[in-house]
Design an enzyme around this catalytic site. Sequence first.
Site, mmCIF file in Angstrom:
data_model
loop_
_atom_site.group_PDB
_atom_site.id
_atom_site.type_symbol
_atom_site.label_atom_id
_atom_site.label_comp_id
_atom_site.label_asym_id
_atom_site.label_seq_id
_atom_site.Cartn_x
_atom_site.Cartn_y
_atom_site.Cartn_z
ATOM 1 N N ARG A 220 0.977 -1.122 0.038
ATOM 2 C CA ARG A 220 0.117 0.072 0.130
ATOM 3 C C ARG A 220 0.858 1.372 0.104
ATOM 4 O O ARG A 220 1.604 1.700 0.951
ATOM 5 C CB ARG A 220 -0.974 -0.113 1.215
ATOM 6 C CG ARG A 220 -1.976 -0.965 1.193
ATOM 7 C CD ARG A 220 -2.747 -1.094 -0.032
ATOM 8 N NE ARG A 220 -4.088 -2.051 0.190
ATOM 9 C CZ ARG A 220 -4.979 -2.054 -1.145
ATOM 10 N NH1 ARG A 220 -4.873 -1.218 -1.971
ATOM 11 N NH2 ARG A 220 -5.882 -2.820 -0.835
ATOM 12 N N ALA B 152 -10.667 -7.543 -0.827
ATOM 13 C CA ALA B 152 -11.597 -6.248 -1.088
ATOM 14 C C ALA B 152 -11.251 -5.454 -2.210
ATOM 15 O O ALA B 152 -10.336 -5.626 -2.645
ATOM 16 C CB ALA B 152 -10.980 -5.501 0.322
ATOM 17 N N GLU C 136 -14.366 -9.882 -6.023
ATOM 18 C CA GLU C 136 -12.875 -9.458 -5.340
ATOM 19 C C GLU C 136 -12.422 -10.828 -4.808
ATOM 20 O O GLU C 136 -11.137 -10.949 -4.808
ATOM 21 C CB GLU C 136 -13.372 -8.533 -4.410
ATOM 22 C CG GLU C 136 -13.339 -7.075 -4.984
ATOM 23 C CD GLU C 136 -12.241 -6.522 -5.706
ATOM 24 O OE1 GLU C 136 -11.232 -7.020 -5.756
ATOM 25 O OE2 GLU C 136 -12.634 -5.696 -6.683
ATOM 26 N N GLU D 245 -8.774 -11.838 -6.039
ATOM 27 C CA GLU D 245 -7.509 -11.642 -5.234
ATOM 28 C C GLU D 245 -7.410 -12.986 -4.010
ATOM 29 O O GLU D 245 -6.101 -13.046 -3.830
ATOM 30 C CB GLU D 245 -8.145 -10.591 -4.069
ATOM 31 C CG GLU D 245 -7.973 -9.040 -4.783
ATOM 32 C CD GLU D 245 -8.082 -7.953 -3.589
ATOM 33 O OE1 GLU D 245 -8.383 -8.269 -2.417
ATOM 34 O OE2 GLU D 245 -7.927 -6.779 -4.138
ATOM 35 N N GLU E 142 -1.196 -6.009 -6.951
ATOM 36 C CA GLU E 142 -1.707 -7.282 -6.784
ATOM 37 C C GLU E 142 -0.770 -8.650 -7.258
ATOM 38 O O GLU E 142 -1.017 -9.690 -6.925
ATOM 39 C CB GLU E 142 -2.957 -7.466 -7.137
ATOM 40 C CG GLU E 142 -4.002 -6.548 -6.518
ATOM 41 C CD GLU E 142 -5.337 -6.650 -6.899
ATOM 42 O OE1 GLU E 142 -5.449 -7.209 -8.258
ATOM 43 O OE2 GLU E 142 -6.438 -6.036 -6.299
#
Length: 198
Positions: free
Chosen positions: A64, A76, A93, A97, A145
Amino acid sequence: MTAFQHDTRSRTARYEGPIFTVFTDEVTMSSGGTAKRDVVQNKGAVGVVALDEVGRVVLIKQYRHAVGQRLWELPAGLRDVEGEGLEVTAARELAEEADLRAGLFHLLIDLYTSPGFADETIRIFLARELVPVPDEERFERTDEEADLEIAWIDLDEAVAMVFRGEITNAAAVAGLLAAARARDEGWATLRPAGTPAL
């Protein structure tokens, strides 16, 4: 006592981007005067506490940039597909993910993430009856990701990680604590996945 009406007298656009927009509003205050308040309007998001049959949750760890760290989080994502239902977004999602599909979704909690300056909401679902997405149907992850880490962690251990300061993402903290409490109450507090949103 009657609540004071806070009216927006004026709004000035400051920034518009693909994820959020920033305004400065002039708002009437309870004292009778006005004050300027910056407001971030956001698309909103969903998160998923995916719980398997032996009580493990799936967590992802990804970079992040705003905090310059890799954080443990729930699967998320943004509500960025026009007209897509929240449960559908959560399922998408979860597949993208964590490479998982769920046969059962319930509403766990709704949150305002930072109501002091943002209108962003996140709906956290509990997902159960999990099965893996077949290899040939898996989403090709890119950007942050591309190297995300996926881990299965016992729900009680995940809660312990919150209290040790190892899980600090607000949605993950709230979702994990809510899931543990809901489990301890025999799932009696769960609401239907289609419950109207904030």
